[in-house]
Design a protein around this motif. Structure first.
Motif, PDB file in Angstrom:
ATOM      1  N   UNK A  42       0.824  -1.212   0.000  1.00  0.00           N
ATOM      2  CA  UNK A  42       0.000   0.000   0.000  1.00  0.00           C
ATOM      3  C   UNK A  42       0.860   1.265   0.000  1.00  0.00           C
ATOM      4  N   UNK A  43       2.142   1.151   0.418  1.00  0.00           N
ATOM      5  CA  UNK A  43       2.993   2.337   0.451  1.00  0.00           C
ATOM      6  C   UNK A  43       3.284   2.873  -0.949  1.00  0.00           C
ATOM      7  N   UNK A  44       3.106   2.045  -1.980  1.00  0.00           N
ATOM      8  CA  UNK A  44       3.408   2.486  -3.348  1.00  0.00           C
ATOM      9  C   UNK A  44       2.153   2.792  -4.155  1.00  0.00           C
ATOM     10  N   UNK A  45       0.988   2.711  -3.543  1.00  0.00           N
ATOM     11  CA  UNK A  45      -0.265   2.961  -4.263  1.00  0.00           C
ATOM     12  C   UNK A  45      -0.569   4.464  -4.327  1.00  0.00           C
ATOM     13  N   UNK A  46      -1.125   4.928  -5.475  1.00  0.00           N
ATOM     14  CA  UNK A  46      -1.401   6.371  -5.637  1.00  0.00           C
ATOM     15  C   UNK A  46      -2.733   6.780  -5.012  1.00  0.00           C
ATOM     16  N   UNK A  47      -2.880   6.552  -3.696  1.00  0.00           N
ATOM     17  CA  UNK A  47      -4.157   6.823  -3.050  1.00  0.00           C
ATOM     18  C   UNK A  47      -4.513   8.307  -3.052  1.00  0.00           C
ATOM     19  N   UNK A  48      -3.537   9.159  -2.862  1.00  0.00           N
ATOM     20  CA  UNK A  48      -3.819  10.597  -2.816  1.00  0.00           C
ATOM     21  C   UNK A  48      -4.377  11.075  -4.150  1.00  0.00           C
ATOM     22  N   UNK A  49      -3.762  10.629  -5.238  1.00  0.00           N
ATOM     23  CA  UNK A  49      -4.258  10.976  -6.569  1.00  0.00           C
ATOM     24  C   UNK A  49      -5.690  10.485  -6.758  1.00  0.00           C
ATOM     25  N   UNK A  50      -5.965   9.265  -6.279  1.00  0.00           N
ATOM     26  CA  UNK A  50      -7.301   8.687  -6.384  1.00  0.00           C
ATOM     27  C   UNK A  50      -8.334   9.542  -5.646  1.00  0.00           C
TER      28      UNK A  50
ATOM     29  N   UNK B 287      -8.251  12.761  -4.954  1.00  0.00           N
ATOM     30  CA  UNK B 287      -8.455  14.039  -5.629  1.00  0.00           C
ATOM     31  C   UNK B 287      -9.292  13.859  -6.893  1.00  0.00           C
ATOM     32  N   UNK B 288      -8.996  12.805  -7.647  1.00  0.00           N
ATOM     33  CA  UNK B 288      -9.671  12.600  -8.922  1.00  0.00           C
ATOM     34  C   UNK B 288     -11.101  12.096  -8.768  1.00  0.00           C
ATOM     35  N   UNK B 289     -11.321  11.140  -7.851  1.00  0.00           N
ATOM     36  CA  UNK B 289     -12.616  10.445  -7.796  1.00  0.00           C
ATOM     37  C   UNK B 289     -13.539  10.916  -6.678  1.00  0.00           C
ATOM     38  N   UNK B 290     -12.992  11.579  -5.667  1.00  0.00           N
ATOM     39  CA  UNK B 290     -13.838  11.943  -4.523  1.00  0.00           C
ATOM     40  C   UNK B 290     -13.970  13.460  -4.345  1.00  0.00           C
ATOM     41  N   UNK B 291     -13.398  14.205  -5.266  1.00  0.00           N
ATOM     42  CA  UNK B 291     -13.596  15.658  -5.318  1.00  0.00           C
ATOM     43  C   UNK B 291     -13.187  16.347  -4.019  1.00  0.00           C
ATOM     44  N   UNK B 292     -12.090  15.884  -3.423  1.00  0.00           N
ATOM     45  CA  UNK B 292     -11.542  16.528  -2.235  1.00  0.00           C
ATOM     46  C   UNK B 292     -10.145  17.039  -2.558  1.00  0.00           C
ATOM     47  N   UNK B 293      -9.685  17.962  -1.741  1.00  0.00           N
ATOM     48  CA  UNK B 293      -8.304  18.426  -1.848  1.00  0.00           C
ATOM     49  C   UNK B 293      -7.502  17.835  -0.681  1.00  0.00           C
TER      50      UNK B 293
ATOM     51  N   UNK C  98      -7.570  17.061   4.671  1.00  0.00           N
ATOM     52  CA  UNK C  98      -8.512  16.770   3.590  1.00  0.00           C
ATOM     53  C   UNK C  98      -9.663  17.770   3.680  1.00  0.00           C
ATOM     54  N   UNK C  99      -9.865  18.519   2.610  1.00  0.00           N
ATOM     55  CA  UNK C  99     -10.933  19.511   2.584  1.00  0.00           C
ATOM     56  C   UNK C  99     -11.897  19.212   1.451  1.00  0.00           C
ATOM     57  N   UNK C 100     -13.135  19.658   1.631  1.00  0.00           N
ATOM     58  CA  UNK C 100     -14.193  19.413   0.650  1.00  0.00           C
ATOM     59  C   UNK C 100     -15.518  19.274   1.365  1.00  0.00           C
ATOM     60  N   UNK C 101     -16.527  18.822   0.644  1.00  0.00           N
ATOM     61  CA  UNK C 101     -17.837  18.586   1.247  1.00  0.00           C
ATOM     62  C   UNK C 101     -17.748  17.442   2.254  1.00  0.00           C
ATOM     63  N   UNK C 102     -18.532  17.541   3.339  1.00  0.00           N
ATOM     64  CA  UNK C 102     -18.480  16.528   4.399  1.00  0.00           C
ATOM     65  C   UNK C 102     -18.673  15.117   3.867  1.00  0.00           C
ATOM     66  N   UNK C 103     -19.682  14.952   2.967  1.00  0.00           N
ATOM     67  CA  UNK C 103     -19.965  13.608   2.457  1.00  0.00           C
ATOM     68  C   UNK C 103     -18.823  13.079   1.587  1.00  0.00           C
ATOM     69  N   UNK C 104     -18.121  13.997   0.901  1.00  0.00           N
ATOM     70  CA  UNK C 104     -16.987  13.577   0.073  1.00  0.00           C
ATOM     71  C   UNK C 104     -15.795  13.172   0.943  1.00  0.00           C
ATOM     72  N   UNK C 105     -15.582  13.916   2.041  1.00  0.00           N
ATOM     73  CA  UNK C 105     -14.499  13.562   2.959  1.00  0.00           C
ATOM     74  C   UNK C 105     -14.763  12.193   3.584  1.00  0.00           C
ATOM     75  N   UNK C 106     -15.997  11.968   4.030  1.00  0.00           N
ATOM     76  CA  UNK C 106     -16.348  10.677   4.629  1.00  0.00           C
ATOM     77  C   UNK C 106     -16.168   9.543   3.629  1.00  0.00           C
TER      78      UNK C 106
ATOM     79  N   UNK D  10     -13.038   4.881   1.611  1.00  0.00           N
ATOM     80  CA  UNK D  10     -12.279   4.227   0.534  1.00  0.00           C
ATOM     81  C   UNK D  10     -10.882   3.815   1.027  1.00  0.00           C
ATOM     82  N   UNK D  11     -10.225   4.715   1.753  1.00  0.00           N
ATOM     83  CA  UNK D  11      -8.888   4.403   2.266  1.00  0.00           C
ATOM     84  C   UNK D  11      -8.924   3.212   3.226  1.00  0.00           C
ATOM     85  N   UNK D  12      -9.911   3.207   4.134  1.00  0.00           N
ATOM     86  CA  UNK D  12     -10.034   2.096   5.089  1.00  0.00           C
ATOM     87  C   UNK D  12     -10.260   0.775   4.371  1.00  0.00           C
TER      88      UNK D  12
END
Length: 355
Positions: free
Chosen positions: A278-286, A288-294, A317-325, A330-332
């Motif tokens: 998991x240390x090499x997976x592009x989770x942060x990019x995912x 930003x692209x799919x969950x509309x958060x910064x 992590x910033x954005x709409x509450x439902x997007x952050x949740x 997804x990460x979990x």
């Protein structure tokens, strides 16, 4: 190799009874390096001294090398103890004797003749890198060199087990690193089982195969070094890990920064923990692209524990509450550990209460 089962140790003084160890069971395998971590007064030294019966347990059983230590006669116990070396925080060297004489001391009464003892001492001093200090006295050595002498002395009778009681606590970080490297080399070269007692998680992180955490005489949890560092169950264990990874220091710096306060108001501050692939997976990019958060990366690091990469990120992590949740869910789902800022602050408060 070592099996401590249901160990209790009680101390009686005047009208008071102190329970130093409470129903602890530990199984240590041959050839492994096993760490026992806890604050002063946790009972770790008392527990380890039951291995060679320097401290007899009030209750429980002690098995070492297939022997029931509590059933041995006095002479049998003396022989068994020769196979259990021990080193301490303050070296315990004899100041009036040379380094060679200190190392030779456990060989008194052995079957070796004078020439054989001298050869054995030279071999041991060579093993710990101090052959040229044979004729020196302890007062002429640095702290690290003194501990190397103590290690050589503990190995004089070719023990199967080496017990290390806060063996690096009196040493500076650079010297500590060199002593840990020596212990690692001895473990590999001699296949010696090492049990190390410490209040510093950095020591077990760099050295041990498995670790047990103690508090107030009780065993809180135990597991492989990777399990403990990536899936700690107890608050005290999490506190030790935060200190070892310098997370508490980094957290204090980040929390006090003005830009961090803005992120706290606009979203969530969380610690993300990664293990293995998991240390090499592009989770942060995912995210930003799919969950509309910064995602703002505030600090992070990756280290290797027993050849397994382990990473930590502290992010906002910033954005709409439902997007952050949704992004955190997804990460979990993908095996990323998550700790909120409030959980981290609570762990820091626990540490300060204990100091």
């Amino acid at each position: 190799m070592i099996e401590l089962k249901d160990i209790d140790v009680l101390f009686h003084s005047d009208k008071r009874v102190v329970s130093a160890v409470k129903d602890v069971s530990i199984d240590i395998q041959a050839g492994e390096i096993f760490g026992i971590v806890g604050y002063s007064g946790a009972g770790k030294s008392t527990l380890v001294r039951t291995i060679n019966l320097l401290q007899r347990p009030t209750k429980g059983s002690v098995q070492v090398n297939g022997q029931d230590m509590l059933a041995l006669s006095a002479s049998e116990l003396r022989q068994a103890r020769k196979k259990i070396g021990m080193i301490f925080q303050h070296f315990n060297l004899m100041e009036s004797r040379t380094i060679a004489e200190n190392v030779a001391f456990p060989l008194k009464g052995s079957s070796l003749n004078k020439q054989e003892r001298a050869a054995k001492v030279a071999e041991l001093l060579d093993l710990v890198g101090l052959r040229d200090k044979s004729d020196a006295y302890p007062s002429q050595l640095s702290g690290g060199q003194k501990q190397r002498v103590a290690i050589a002395r503990a190995l004089a009778n070719d023990p199967d087990i080496l017990l290390c009681d806060e063996a690096t606590s009196a040493l500076d970080p650079k010297t500590t690193s060199s002593i840990l490297e020596l212990l690692r080399e001895l473990n590999q070269q001699l296949n010696i089982t090492i049990v190390i007692i410490t209040h510093e998680m950095n020591v077990v992180k760099d050295l041990c195969d498995r670790v047990a955490v103690m508090e107030d005489g009780r065993l809180l949890e135990q597991g492989t070094i990777v399990e403990i560092f990536t899936q700690p169950q107890e608050a005290l264990t999490k506190e030790f890990i935060n200190t070892a990874t310098h997370l508490d220091q980094e957290l204090a710096l980040v929390i006090g920064h003005e830009s961090t306060n803005r992120l706290r108001e606009q979203g969530q501050l969380v610690r993300l923990s990664y293990v293995g692939d998991t240390t090499t997976q592009p989770f942060i990019t995912k995210l930003v692209q799919d969950y509309h958060v910064q995602v703002n990366i505030l600090f992070g690091h990756v280290e290797i524990l027993k050849d397994i990469p382990v990473g930590n990120l502290f992010v906002g992590i910033t954005g709409a509450d439902q997007d952050i949740k949704a992004s955190l869910f997804y990460l979990e789902e993908h095996g990323v550990g998550i700790q909120t800022l409030s959980e981290l602050i609570e762990a820091q408060a626990l540490k300060e209460d204990k100091i």
